[in-house]
Design an enzyme around this catalytic site. Sequence first.
Site: not given
Length: 324
Positions: A108-110, A137, A141, A180
């Site tokens: 994920s880009s987070c 989260y 990742k 979202h």
Amino acid sequence: MKKSSKIYLAGHDGLVGSAVMRKLTSMGYENIVTRHYTKLNLTRQEEVEHFFKTEKPEYVFICAAKVGGIGANSTYPAEFLYDNLAIEMNIIHTAYTFGVKKLLNMGSSCIYPRMAPQPMKEEYLLTGSLEETNEAYALAKIAGIRLCKHYNDQYGTNFISVMPTNQYGVGDNYHPENSHVFPALIRKIYEAVQNNTTVTLWGDGSPFREFMCSDDLADASIYLMNNRDYQDIGEFVNIGTGKEITIKQLAETIAEIVGCAGNIIWDTTKPNGTPRKLLDVSRLKNLGWEAKISLKEGIKLALKDYIVRYSDVMNATPASPTVK
């Protein structure tokens, strides 16, 4: 991957996993193994080991994850960290143990720092503090990325990691409270047309975001599995469109397609959120892949999916608008 290769797709019924399933099926792959989470608990090592011992998959896609919005991430950080760590740890280690030829780990880009320079390059990983609201989260990742890297370095495995931008598409979550921004806008704007009302959205719509149709992510993932190894990709690669749009422009585009132009009100007393989030996709382009689905095309796909799956909304008056 040969058409007859046994492929394990973890998380096959989620937004991304279902897109990968559709793409694999359309390409003629005939030996795809799946398990619903009620039949295989990926957080339990013994269950995962038994599954691999029984099924002996040759290739693995990890699309399974515990996901949620800001509220869920803030309320249940322990579960988000534990469950996602356990899923990654169990699948990656067991894939190594049973000699899986290749594995794709979906991130994920987070994972990027909260104040990372824009657009965000792969080398920005771990160069600053994470966004507090989804830190648990993101940490899970990041651990998955590093776990693949260390197995590759130590054991010579071919485990690749990809970091997708914000996803939307067929099978998305349109829950009115925990969806979202993309599916939330589709639902709110569609319902406004149904009920002949206005739509009130938070902020002024100025933040920039990058959105990608999940069918494009599936195409990119399968391309990388078939054509690029860990040595080509490096630790991980961003997957995105390389294009951004303001939330206001996105809302207006959806409204235009649905037929709701002029019915949007912006509540500027509410926060805007992070001003900009964009992935640098130059490494992906150098690997030979670019996004194909335009934003308008993707909106139409998502809107049709929403209409089909939420028939209770369709039964409202006035009549359903045409997807143009």
